[in-house]
Design an enzyme around this catalytic site. Structure first.
Site, PDB file in Angstrom:
ATOM      1  N   HIS A 191       0.839  -1.200   0.000  1.00 31.29           N
ATOM      2  CA  HIS A 191       0.000   0.000   0.000  1.00 31.29           C
ATOM      3  C   HIS A 191       0.874   1.249   0.000  1.00 31.29           C
ATOM      4  CE1 HIS A 191      -3.560  -2.318   1.907  1.00 31.29           C
ATOM      5  NE2 HIS A 191      -3.945  -1.903   0.715  1.00 31.29           N
ATOM      6  N   CYS A 232      -3.336   0.967   9.572  1.00 32.74           N
ATOM      7  CA  CYS A 232      -4.342  -0.032   9.164  1.00 32.74           C
ATOM      8  C   CYS A 232      -5.368  -0.315  10.259  1.00 32.74           C
ATOM      9  CB  CYS A 232      -3.672  -1.354   8.807  1.00 32.74           C
ATOM     10  SG  CYS A 232      -2.188  -1.226   7.829  1.00 32.74           S
TER      11      CYS A 232
END
Length: 260
Positions: free
Chosen positions: A168, A255
């Site tokens: 990511h 996250c």
């Protein structure tokens, strides 16, 4: 006036489920230890609460091993929330599980309908724009659909490219304040942060880039002493949190929460 990029009154987290051992991973560096992950997650939640913020703690979802990583399911902005469309098929159902909670706390909740895909881990909101990294989980169509939604709310979106081999965009960067970014050198070398103040993670400590600024604290993964010391000297109040188990699933500080 508060800075919506790092000053928050609320956060949403989800407790890890026993099925976490089945979570997705780019490479297998070991099976996560649930007990150790639960202890680290409790420390994370307690640190968010220490800032005075309200933390909405959702129960574990055994059917979705990666559901502890709530950030990928939505983008939370002051004007509203956008439900994402994850690029990993096994994670699509997590969005429906998050939807009722976001509808309780936001009047305006939009949704990425597809066919494109986009995950929250690829989105960095700064003081001047919303940066979105194209990655294995976020494609051009997903980015364009998000652009159309948030432009209605007055946000400017800029698409950038995530380095090869990096899951990511935010695996390699995080926001320290409205104008300051913590980044790996490899990501900063792409030129995507031109005009920002950029602090680099220490060599060999690239995994420290996935930190979060949450009110007065910078939550940083434990085990990266040079980067922690650099942040401390730069005037940030660092709280180090054990991320060893989340790292086995390519997860990090950002996250584990939705912040708004």
């Amino acid at each position: 006036m508060t800075d919506p990029t790092f000053e928050f009154t609320r956060a949403i987290t989800r407790k890890p489920a026993a099925s976490i051992t089945e979570g997705l991973r780019a490479e297998d560096i070991g099976t996560p230890d649930l007990e150790r992950m639960l202890a680290a997650h409790a420390h994370y939640v307690e640190t968010l609460k220490r800032t005075g913020a309200e933390v909405i703690e959702l129960p574990p979802l055994e059917d979705f091993p990666d559901a502890v990583f709530v950030e990928d399911t939505a983008l939370c902005l002051p004007q509203g929330a956008v439900l994402m469309r994850p690029g990993a098929p096994s994670r699509m159902g997590e969005v429906a599980e998050m939807s009722p909670t976001l509808h309780r706390v936001y009047d305006d909740v939009r949704r990425i309908e597809g066919p494109g895909h986009i995950e929250g881990g690829d989105i960095l909101v700064t003081g001047r724009e919303v940066l979105v990294g194209r990655s294995d989980r976020t494609d051009e169509q997903g980015v364009e659909e998000l652009r159309n939604i948030i432009s209605e709310w007055g946000h400017k979106l800029r698409e950038v490219l995530t380095p090869p081999g990096v899951l990511h965009f935010k695996t390699d960067c995080s926001l320290l304040d409205g104008e300051t970014i913590l980044s790996t050198k490899r990501l900063d070398d792409s030129g995507c942060f031109e005009g920002y103040r950029v602090l680099h993670t220490a060599e060999g400590e690239e995994a420290a880039a996935n930190s979060i600024r949450f009110n007065q604290f910078v939550l940083c993964p434990d085990g990266f002493p040079e980067t922690a010391e650099m942040l401390d000297k730069a005037g940030f109040e660092v709280v180090q949190i054990d991320n060893a188990e989340c790292a086995k699933l390519d997860g990090g500080m950002s996250c584990l929460s939705l912040r708004f």
